[in-house]
Motif scaffolding. Structure first.
Motif: not given
Length: 203
Positions: A94-97, A111-115, A146-158
């Motif tokens: 429902s949300k992918c921002s 490369v990088g991202y924030t979602y 709901d998954i709050p904002e996360f960035s490249f390299g932070e998936l282990e702290d998701l």
């Protein structure tokens, strides 16, 4: 005396040694005339940038469309999870921002991202009635992950929070058990996002 010195000098000189090469010595290099193709083909520089940026100084590419579509595609492919009270599955995203980018600086790629995400889930009983069995009763269970904002390299702290759409008929214990069960989606979600991250690095 002078004649002997001259012979010795000739034998130690480079040109004299070359003229005295043996049969098993490597052949002398043969000059090759340049062809028209050699002249017309310029050397191709090993750069990562676009044609206009052959020096690879600075270039940024917006990857938002690809990244958003790919994240949704991966998350929609999540398998359902089995529980003692039934099973749950992801209905949709429902949300992918967010933003994703590729930057080339001095011919090096980064490369990088924030979602931030929100996924709709639905729980079913073991009989597939569209309800979740609670204390021998079947109840409709829907909600969001709901998954709050996360960035490249932070998936282990998701992190992930679970919210229920219809909880007025649920007791505190039941709500806690359902939310705990739905948090089991965090591991497969993280795996899908790791796949996305790897694909992003390979672009």
């Amino acid at each position: 005396m002078e004649g002997g010195d001259l012979v010795k000098k000739q034998q130690t000189s480079y040109t004299y040694w070359v003229r005295d090469t043996r049969e098993d010595a490597a052949p002398l290099p043969v000059p090759r005339k340049l062809t028209a193709d050699d002249i017309s083909k310029p050397a191709q520089p090993n750069t990562l940038g676009s044609v206009w940026n052959q020096a690879g100084t600075w270039e940024e590419k917006n990857l938002n469309t690809w990244a958003s579509d790919r994240i949704k595609e991966l998350l929609k492919s999540l398998d359902s999870l089995e529980f003692s009270n039934g099973k749950a599955y992801i209905e949709g995203v429902s949300k992918c921002s967010g933003d994703a980018f590729l930057v080339i600086v001095r011919n090096k790629k980064r490369v990088g991202y924030t979602y931030e995400l929100s996924l709709k889930f639905k729980a079913l009983s073991g009989y597939g009635t569209g309800e979740w069995q609670i204390q021998n009763e079947c109840k409709k269970i829907k909600g969001h992950l709901d998954i709050p904002e996360f960035s490249f390299g932070e998936l282990e702290d998701l992190e992930m929070t679970v919210s229920l759409s219809e909880e007025k008929d649920l007791g505190a214990v039941d709500k806690s058990q359902i939310c705990t069960a739905m948090r089991s989606f965090l591991v497969p979600i993280r795996e899908k996002l790791h796949k996305f991250e790897q694909e992003l690095k390979e672009r």
